[in-house]
Design a protein around this motif. Sequence first.
Motif, PDB file in Angstrom:
ATOM      1  N   ASP A  61     -61.675  14.660  46.561  1.00 40.12           N
ATOM      2  CA  ASP A  61     -60.982  15.514  45.606  1.00 40.12           C
ATOM      3  C   ASP A  61     -60.703  14.746  44.320  1.00 40.12           C
ATOM      4  O   ASP A  61     -61.109  13.578  44.169  1.00 40.12           O
ATOM      5  N   ALA A  62     -60.000  15.388  43.382  1.00 36.17           N
ATOM      6  CA  ALA A  62     -59.760  14.772  42.071  1.00 36.17           C
ATOM      7  C   ALA A  62     -58.962  13.496  42.167  1.00 36.17           C
ATOM      8  O   ALA A  62     -59.057  12.623  41.302  1.00 36.17           O
ATOM      9  N   ALA A  63     -58.153  13.360  43.233  1.00 31.86           N
ATOM     10  CA  ALA A  63     -57.346  12.157  43.419  1.00 31.86           C
ATOM     11  C   ALA A  63     -58.080  11.084  44.207  1.00 31.86           C
ATOM     12  O   ALA A  63     -57.526  10.005  44.460  1.00 31.86           O
ATOM     13  N   GLY A  64     -59.294  11.376  44.624  1.00 36.83           N
ATOM     14  CA  GLY A  64     -60.071  10.390  45.362  1.00 36.83           C
ATOM     15  C   GLY A  64     -59.917  10.468  46.864  1.00 36.83           C
ATOM     16  O   GLY A  64     -60.505   9.661  47.589  1.00 36.83           O
ATOM     17  N   ALA A  65     -59.138  11.431  47.375  1.00 36.66           N
ATOM     18  CA  ALA A  65     -58.959  11.564  48.817  1.00 36.66           C
ATOM     19  C   ALA A  65     -60.180  12.239  49.439  1.00 36.66           C
ATOM     20  O   ALA A  65     -60.819  13.081  48.808  1.00 36.66           O
ATOM     21  N   GLU A 108     -64.139  23.797  54.520  1.00 32.75           N
ATOM     22  CA  GLU A 108     -63.908  22.501  53.877  1.00 32.75           C
ATOM     23  C   GLU A 108     -62.445  22.408  53.460  1.00 32.75           C
ATOM     24  O   GLU A 108     -61.907  23.327  52.834  1.00 32.75           O
ATOM     25  N   VAL A 109     -61.800  21.299  53.807  1.00 34.41           N
ATOM     26  CA  VAL A 109     -60.379  21.128  53.520  1.00 34.41           C
ATOM     27  C   VAL A 109     -60.132  19.746  52.933  1.00 34.41           C
ATOM     28  O   VAL A 109     -60.970  18.842  53.010  1.00 34.41           O
ATOM     29  N   GLY A 110     -58.937  19.593  52.358  1.00 33.17           N
ATOM     30  CA  GLY A 110     -58.535  18.308  51.828  1.00 33.17           C
ATOM     31  C   GLY A 110     -57.888  17.436  52.891  1.00 33.17           C
ATOM     32  O   GLY A 110     -57.637  17.858  54.020  1.00 33.17           O
ATOM     33  N   ASP A 111     -57.579  16.211  52.498  1.00 34.94           N
ATOM     34  CA  ASP A 111     -57.024  15.242  53.439  1.00 34.94           C
ATOM     35  C   ASP A 111     -55.644  15.654  53.938  1.00 34.94           C
ATOM     36  O   ASP A 111     -55.226  15.248  55.021  1.00 34.94           O
ATOM     37  N   GLU A 112     -54.929  16.490  53.160  1.00 35.15           N
ATOM     38  CA  GLU A 112     -53.594  16.907  53.589  1.00 35.15           C
ATOM     39  C   GLU A 112     -53.651  17.768  54.845  1.00 35.15           C
ATOM     40  O   GLU A 112     -52.696  17.778  55.645  1.00 35.15           O
TER      41      GLU A 112
END
Length: 251
Positions: free
Chosen positions: A190-194, A163-167
């Motif tokens: 994530d915490a920023a909504g991404a 699992e990874v973030g949008d970056e």
Amino acid sequence: MNAAEPFVHEGPDWPGLRIVATTRTGGVSTGPYASFNLGAHVGDAPEAVAANRARLRALLPSGPLWLEQVHGTRVADADRETDPAPADAAVTRTPGRVLAIMTADCLPVVIAAPGAGVLAVAHAGWRGLAAGVLENAVAAMAVAPDTDLRAWIGPAIGPAAFEVGDEVRAAFARMAEPPAQAFVPTGGRDAAGAPKWRADLPALAEQRLRAAGVATVVRSNLCTVAGNDRFYSYRKEGVTGRFATLAWLAS
């Protein structure tokens, strides 16, 4: 190799080449590093790592070229550098010169040109993969455009577990459109909504390898996280050891 030796999987039977991957069994390390940890940088007792490496060395035609891996794109010349600067790939044309990549989720990739007598290995986490470590490894092999290039992708974190973030998706999208299903939304944010994604590193590596001129790509399909305890996994365990993928040109 026999069943008593600390290897679980051999790569493709390509002419003039040997590829093996170690497991986490067969050594002397204890605790979270049990037992065949080969990483000297993860907090294990130095004497245990030295003993494990000595046992490995006894099974190989030469001492492995241990790299200081930094998630970068530099390729070491194993025929010239005996103590290379930080690098995440290496290349050799010398029979019996053992190249090594240590991992605990990242991709270990072996690239060979059997007919040209040249071999490369690469450590490809998502950062190095996106930055071009595989392309650099192929370029360092310096073969003609029509050379038969083959690659083996060893045990690594599989698409169901990564699992990874949008970056991470953005890093690959800047270079080329990722292959279908390389990024599957998890539905989480994530915490920023991404959005969060499940990433298929082997598929992304295969895309990059084929674009670099590698016609044959074979995946081990062994996941370091899901379904087995044969390999170390940083994602699953945090404090853990490192296993090695090793390759050499036969004499």
